[in-house]
Structures are given as structure tokens and as C-alpha cells.
Design a protein around this motif. Structure first.
Motif, PDB file in Angstrom:
ATOM      1  N   GLN A  43      -0.620   0.272  -6.627  1.00  0.00           N
ATOM      2  CA  GLN A  43      -1.697  -0.441  -5.724  1.00  0.00           C
ATOM      3  C   GLN A  43      -2.805  -0.919  -6.596  1.00  0.00           C
ATOM      4  OE1 GLN A  43      -1.288  -1.552  -3.199  1.00  0.00           O
ATOM      5  NE2 GLN A  43      -3.420  -2.093  -2.597  1.00  0.00           N
ATOM      6  N   LEU A  44      -2.884  -1.970  -7.196  1.00  0.00           N
ATOM      7  CA  LEU A  44      -4.176  -2.315  -7.906  1.00  0.00           C
ATOM      8  C   LEU A  44      -5.467  -2.203  -7.627  1.00  0.00           C
ATOM      9  CD1 LEU A  44      -2.406  -5.529  -9.842  1.00  0.00           C
ATOM     10  CD2 LEU A  44      -2.525  -3.060 -10.394  1.00  0.00           C
ATOM     11  N   VAL A  45      -6.314  -1.681  -8.072  1.00  0.00           N
ATOM     12  CA  VAL A  45      -7.556  -1.543  -7.645  1.00  0.00           C
ATOM     13  C   VAL A  45      -8.428  -2.848  -7.576  1.00  0.00           C
ATOM     14  CG1 VAL A  45      -9.992  -0.832  -8.208  1.00  0.00           C
ATOM     15  CG2 VAL A  45      -7.945   0.525  -8.909  1.00  0.00           C
ATOM     16  N   ASN A  46      -9.061  -3.066  -6.303  1.00  0.00           N
ATOM     17  CA  ASN A  46      -9.609  -4.420  -5.845  1.00  0.00           C
ATOM     18  C   ASN A  46     -11.051  -4.408  -5.545  1.00  0.00           C
ATOM     19  OD1 ASN A  46      -7.026  -6.152  -5.882  1.00  0.00           O
ATOM     20  ND2 ASN A  46      -6.534  -4.701  -4.118  1.00  0.00           N
ATOM     21  N   ASP A  47     -11.844  -3.191  -6.038  1.00  0.00           N
ATOM     22  CA  ASP A  47     -13.112  -2.926  -5.819  1.00  0.00           C
ATOM     23  C   ASP A  47     -13.955  -4.176  -6.155  1.00  0.00           C
ATOM     24  OD1 ASP A  47     -11.979  -0.556  -5.094  1.00  0.00           O
ATOM     25  OD2 ASP A  47     -13.343   0.558  -6.837  1.00  0.00           O
ATOM     26  N   ILE A  58       3.263   6.929   3.650  1.00  0.00           N
ATOM     27  CA  ILE A  58       2.667   8.336   3.398  1.00  0.00           C
ATOM     28  C   ILE A  58       2.693   8.667   1.966  1.00  0.00           C
ATOM     29  CG2 ILE A  58       4.390   9.735   4.241  1.00  0.00           C
ATOM     30  CD1 ILE A  58       2.398  11.504   4.912  1.00  0.00           C
ATOM     31  N   GLY A  59       1.945   9.041   1.039  1.00  0.00           N
ATOM     32  CA  GLY A  59       2.226   9.338  -0.259  1.00  0.00           C
ATOM     33  C   GLY A  59       1.223  10.262  -0.866  1.00  0.00           C
ATOM     34  N   VAL A  60       1.231  10.320  -2.090  1.00  0.00           N
ATOM     35  CA  VAL A  60       0.446  11.095  -2.924  1.00  0.00           C
ATOM     36  C   VAL A  60      -0.355  10.455  -3.878  1.00  0.00           C
ATOM     37  CG1 VAL A  60       2.319  11.935  -4.293  1.00  0.00           C
ATOM     38  CG2 VAL A  60       0.111  13.399  -4.122  1.00  0.00           C
ATOM     39  N   LYS A  61      -1.599  10.699  -4.277  1.00  0.00           N
ATOM     40  CA  LYS A  61      -2.238  10.032  -5.265  1.00  0.00           C
ATOM     41  C   LYS A  61      -2.869  10.960  -6.109  1.00  0.00           C
ATOM     42  CE  LYS A  61      -5.074   6.449  -4.392  1.00  0.00           C
ATOM     43  NZ  LYS A  61      -6.050   5.751  -3.553  1.00  0.00           N
ATOM     44  N   LEU A  62      -2.864  10.809  -7.432  1.00  0.00           N
ATOM     45  CA  LEU A  62      -3.441  11.818  -8.407  1.00  0.00           C
ATOM     46  C   LEU A  62      -4.425  11.070  -9.539  1.00  0.00           C
ATOM     47  CD1 LEU A  62      -3.847  14.692  -9.611  1.00  0.00           C
ATOM     48  CD2 LEU A  62      -1.662  14.390 -10.871  1.00  0.00           C
ATOM     49  N   ASN A  63      -5.428  11.417  -9.782  1.00  0.00           N
ATOM     50  CA  ASN A  63      -6.326  10.717 -10.897  1.00  0.00           C
ATOM     51  C   ASN A  63      -6.769  11.473 -11.760  1.00  0.00           C
ATOM     52  OD1 ASN A  63      -7.645   7.854 -11.474  1.00  0.00           O
ATOM     53  ND2 ASN A  63      -9.216   9.129 -11.350  1.00  0.00           N
ATOM     54  N   ILE A 114      -5.452   8.508 -16.226  1.00  0.00           N
ATOM     55  CA  ILE A 114      -3.962   8.229 -15.820  1.00  0.00           C
ATOM     56  C   ILE A 114      -3.783   8.355 -14.358  1.00  0.00           C
ATOM     57  CG2 ILE A 114      -1.950   9.380 -16.319  1.00  0.00           C
ATOM     58  CD1 ILE A 114      -2.956  10.577 -18.917  1.00  0.00           C
ATOM     59  N   ARG A 115      -3.216   7.555 -13.882  1.00  0.00           N
ATOM     60  CA  ARG A 115      -2.996   7.663 -12.097  1.00  0.00           C
ATOM     61  C   ARG A 115      -1.561   7.640 -11.652  1.00  0.00           C
ATOM     62  NH1 ARG A 115      -7.292   2.732 -11.082  1.00  0.00           N
ATOM     63  NH2 ARG A 115      -5.433   1.678 -12.076  1.00  0.00           N
ATOM     64  N   THR A 116      -1.350   8.099 -10.744  1.00  0.00           N
ATOM     65  CA  THR A 116      -0.189   7.909  -9.945  1.00  0.00           C
ATOM     66  C   THR A 116      -0.431   7.714  -8.665  1.00  0.00           C
ATOM     67  OG1 THR A 116       2.164   8.690  -9.735  1.00  0.00           O
ATOM     68  CG2 THR A 116       0.278  10.517  -9.423  1.00  0.00           C
ATOM     69  N   GLU A 117       0.259   7.042  -8.006  1.00  0.00           N
ATOM     70  CA  GLU A 117       0.288   6.758  -6.533  1.00  0.00           C
ATOM     71  C   GLU A 117       1.512   6.146  -6.122  1.00  0.00           C
ATOM     72  OE1 GLU A 117      -2.080   3.557  -3.743  1.00  0.00           O
ATOM     73  OE2 GLU A 117      -2.893   3.742  -5.636  1.00  0.00           O
ATOM     74  N   ASN A 118       2.272   7.384  -5.087  1.00  0.00           N
ATOM     75  CA  ASN A 118       3.640   7.220  -4.745  1.00  0.00           C
ATOM     76  C   ASN A 118       3.758   7.291  -3.214  1.00  0.00           C
ATOM     77  OD1 ASN A 118       4.268   7.396  -7.626  1.00  0.00           O
ATOM     78  ND2 ASN A 118       3.273   9.178  -7.384  1.00  0.00           N
ATOM     79  N   PHE A 134       8.257   3.821  -3.281  1.00  0.00           N
ATOM     80  CA  PHE A 134       7.467   3.017  -3.919  1.00  0.00           C
ATOM     81  C   PHE A 134       6.634   4.017  -5.129  1.00  0.00           C
ATOM     82  CE2 PHE A 134       3.485  -0.192  -4.036  1.00  0.00           C
ATOM     83  CZ  PHE A 134       4.235  -0.855  -4.852  1.00  0.00           C
ATOM     84  N   ILE A 135       7.130   3.936  -6.002  1.00  0.00           N
ATOM     85  CA  ILE A 135       6.563   4.879  -7.304  1.00  0.00           C
ATOM     86  C   ILE A 135       5.794   4.340  -8.296  1.00  0.00           C
ATOM     87  CG2 ILE A 135       7.344   6.749  -8.976  1.00  0.00           C
ATOM     88  CD1 ILE A 135       8.117   7.100  -5.821  1.00  0.00           C
ATOM     89  N   ASN A 136       4.694   4.571  -8.697  1.00  0.00           N
ATOM     90  CA  ASN A 136       3.633   3.993  -9.524  1.00  0.00           C
ATOM     91  C   ASN A 136       2.963   5.069 -10.677  1.00  0.00           C
ATOM     92  OD1 ASN A 136       3.576   1.263  -7.772  1.00  0.00           O
ATOM     93  ND2 ASN A 136       3.102   3.089  -6.419  1.00  0.00           N
ATOM     94  N   LEU A 137       2.784   4.460 -11.778  1.00  0.00           N
ATOM     95  CA  LEU A 137       2.247   5.195 -12.761  1.00  0.00           C
ATOM     96  C   LEU A 137       1.406   4.294 -13.621  1.00  0.00           C
ATOM     97  CD1 LEU A 137       1.660   7.785 -14.528  1.00  0.00           C
ATOM     98  CD2 LEU A 137       3.735   7.075 -15.822  1.00  0.00           C
ATOM     99  N   GLY A 138      -0.011   4.766 -13.916  1.00  0.00           N
ATOM    100  CA  GLY A 138      -0.665   3.949 -14.555  1.00  0.00           C
ATOM    101  C   GLY A 138      -1.894   4.471 -15.633  1.00  0.00           C
ATOM    102  N   VAL A 139      -2.184   3.916 -16.672  1.00  0.00           N
ATOM    103  CA  VAL A 139      -3.165   4.294 -17.592  1.00  0.00           C
ATOM    104  C   VAL A 139      -4.074   3.054 -17.570  1.00  0.00           C
ATOM    105  CG1 VAL A 139      -1.443   5.526 -18.848  1.00  0.00           C
ATOM    106  CG2 VAL A 139      -1.971   3.302 -19.669  1.00  0.00           C
TER     107      VAL A 139
END
Length: 376
Positions: free
Chosen positions: A20-24, A228-233, A243-247, A270-275
Motif C-alpha cells: 500500500q503505497l503512501v499517498n500523503d 484485516i492485517g498487521v503493519k510494522l514500521n 523498513i515497513r511491512t503491511e500484510n 497480500f504480503i508486502n515488504l518495503g524499505v
């Protein structure tokens, strides 16, 4: 490809860590404020878009969207908690004569501390912060204005957006059915310790099409999607700033009394990992596995039933995708933002895939408020 996926999953297991890209930078919210009480202001929002799909798959068309949108509004702040606005939205597609679309904008917004009640034109599309499989980012371009009622809570430990969008009303003997979108998008903070933030996003979206006074013989339709998911930043110093994950676990359910869809229900992961870096943008890897998954307004590439012009209705029970996303988002000068994206897509399962599909986007945004008059 196997080595790439193996590396991706090993990172995920190590961090258990935003497709989920940041759209701020693309969001624009008018907010009542005690400093603006009695003001009449001109709110100006300009969104310029270039979004190109080099897609040759059986599910999502390849095409280009290129143009600009203007949203000028007059905003009056009667007091510290209320904003009343009126204006217009104008969309111009390049390469096409005249104005493509225009909409009137009327909104009243009451805000008390971190909670807002909005009626009229709500803060829609990307402001809901849905994941793309539930709600296509492209609606920012093609369906930019939503009318209805909305409650938004925005706190450090909680974001909640609950809304009803009356997408299409009908009158007696209308040949079409009414359409209603409704949903809740939330991000619930669980733990914040130092530079680590853990939260649980919960998203629900419902689509209803029907009515009692139309002449359309088709049966009514009700579809629900959830995630429903979990996000870690993890914030850090140095070249890598976070480092971020959003799953997510995602569901689809057809609640229509008469079911005509290819699938009645489905699920997905839907599994995602970003830096993210300080100067050179962000890189995100996304894995999608959908089983009989459908969403009325989700991005077509995630669907199990095709919307592609030459293969409409074609279906695959299981869809597996890997998407690599590079984004560069910066504020170049005061009130002016750039957002550049490149997103190659690998279809891991379809036997008809012969090459890598990709899309690229460039968004330029200017947003500013100008004070015209202040009540003494």
C-alpha cells in the motif's frame, strides 16, 4: 524468480515487516481551525497525472491516462469547528478536445479535536486509504468526486474513516438501478516503542446496486470485501530511513439474493515488504495470492475474473502475482509535490504470460489556501 521470492519471504520472516503505497502528498483535507475563524479563503488544489499501463495480460487493459484536474473552492470558516465550502472540479484529458468532466463541490465539515463529520463532497478515493485490491487507486483520476456522509477520526493511535457514498440515485421509472458504496477503513495502533510502530488495519467495503422504483429487470446485487492485517514500521538513521511491512488477509462475499457472479466467495493474501531511503525513494515488494477473489472497485490486475477488453469474463481460480514498486515522493518547493512510480508485475501462475507487465506514473500536485477576507 524463485531466488527473488525466496529472498523476499526470508526478509518477511526475519522482520515479520507497504504494498500500500503512501499517498500523503496527494491528499488534501480542508480543516476548521481557531486561527481561521471568520475567514473566507480560496482553497486551490491542482492534480496533474500521467499513468501508463504497459500491460499485455488477460485481466487488466493496457492504456494511458494523461491530464490535469483543478479544484478551486471558496471556504468560509464561521467558527473554530466549522467549514463550509463551494466550488468545482474540472478534469482535462490531454489529447482530447474540451473539458472531460466537471462536478460541483459543496461540503460542510464539522471538526471537534481529532474527529470530523463531513456531508456533501466527502474526502474520497485515496483519502479512504484502502488497499488496491479493495479500492483502485485509479479512482483518484476517473472517479475523483464522491458525494455522501463521512466520519473521520485521525489520532496518533487511530485512523478511522466511515462513509456512505451515494454513487447513483434514481427516480421513478429510471432505466438504471441505484448504486451505493459504503465502508470503514481503519488503522488501530497496538504498540509504539521508540522508533517502532505496530498497528492493525481493518477495512470493510460494501457495494449495493438495486432499488424499488427503477425499470431495470436485473436482480439487486450486494457485494462485500474485507481486509484485516498487521503493519510494522521501523524508523532508523542512515541511508535506509525505514523498513515497513503491511500484510493482509482479504475476503470477497457475494451477498446478493440471486447470485449471478462467477464466484460466490473468495479469499486472498497480500504480503508486502518495503524499505525507504532518505534521498533516492522507496522500494517495495508485494506478493498477492487470490483464490476466486472479486472486488467491484478493486484494481483489475488482482481480480480472478477478467475485465480486460478482449477477455472480459475470463476467470482463473487462483491468481499469483509479484509486484516490485519503486516510488520517489518529494516536496520540491512550498506547496508543490512530485510523485513518481514504476511498478513491474510478474504473473507467477498464468500460462499465457509471456513477458513482464509494468506501469509507470508521474503525479504533480500543487495545493494551497489563500486568505481573501477576515471577519472583524
Amino acid at each position: 524468480m524463485k531466488r527473488l521470492l525466496s529472498f523476499f519471504f526470508s526478509l518477511f520472516i526475519f522482520c515479520t515487516v507497504n504494498a500500500q503505497l503512501v499517498n500523503d502528498s496527494l491528499e488534501y483535507r480542508i480543516k476548521p481551525d481557531s486561527l481561521k475563524s471568520g475567514n473566507l479563503e480560496l482553497s486551490f488544489y491542482n492534480f496533474n497525472f500521467l499513468r501508463n499501463y504497459e500491460y499485455f495480460n488477460d485481466f487488466h487493459d493496457g492504456y494511458t491516462l494523461f491530464g490535469t484536474q483543478l479544484e478551486p473552492r471558496l471556504v468560509y470558516y464561521p467558527n473554530a469547528k466549522l467549514a463550509v465550502s463551494a466550488g468545482g472540479h474540472i478534469r482535462k484529458d490531454f489529447g482530447k478536445d474540451g473539458i472531460n468532466k466537471s462536478y460541483p463541490l459543496f461540503t460542510i465539515k464539522y471538526q471537534h479535536k481529532n474527529t470530523a463529520l463531513i456531508n456533501g463532497v466527502i474526502e474520497g478515493n485515496i483519502h479512504h486509504r484502502y488497499i488496491e485490491p479493495l479500492f483502485d487507486f485509479e479512482r483518484k483520476i476517473n472517479n475523483p468526486v464522491e458525494y455522501g456522509t463521512q466520519v473521520v477520526i485521525d489520532k496518533p493511535s487511530l485512523f478511522l474513516d466511515a462513509f456512505v457514498n451515494w454513487n447513483r440515485m434514481i427516480e421513478k421509472h429510471s432505466p438504471d438501478q441505484e448504486q451505493i458504496f459504503a465502508g470503514v477503513s481503519s488503522d488501530i495502533g497496538i504498540l509504539r516503542k521508540g522508533r517502532m510502530k505496530l498497528s492493525v488495519p481493518v477495512q470493510v467495503f460494501a457495494f449495493h446496486q438495486g432499488g424499488q422504483i427503477d425499470t431495470d429487470p436485473d436482480p439487486l446485487k450486494t457485494i462485500a470485501n474485507t481486509a484485516i492485517g498487521v503493519k510494522l514500521n521501523l524508523e532508523r538513521d542512515g541511508f535506509i530511513k525505514h523498513i515497513r511491512t503491511e500484510n493482509y488477509f482479504v475476503t470477497y462475499t457475494d451477498l446478493s439474493p440471486t447470485k449471478e457472479s462467477t464466484y460466490n466467495d473468495g479469499t486472498a493474501w497480500f504480503i508486502n515488504l518495503g524499505v525507504g531511503t532518505k534521498k533516492y525513494g522507496d522500494l517495495t515488494g508485494s506478493f498477492w495470492e487470490g483464490r476466486k477473489y472479486v472486488s467491484p472497485v478493486g484494481m483489475p490486475i488482482y481480480q480472478s475474473v477478467s475485465q480486460q477488453i478482449d477477455h472480459a469474463g475470463y476467470s482463473e481460480d487462483i491468481r499469483q502475482l509479484f509486484i516490485l514498486r519503486y516510488t520517489y515522493q518529494r516536496q520540491l518547493v512550498s506547496n508543490f509535490y512530485i510523485d513518481f512510480r514504476v511498478e513491474p508485475v510478474f504473473d507467477l501462475k498464468s500460462p499465457t504470460t509471456k513477458s513482464i507487465d509494468f506501469s509507470h506514473s508521474l503525479f504533480l500536485v500543487y495545493k494551497q489556501d489563500f486568505k481573501l477576507f477576515k471577519k472583524k
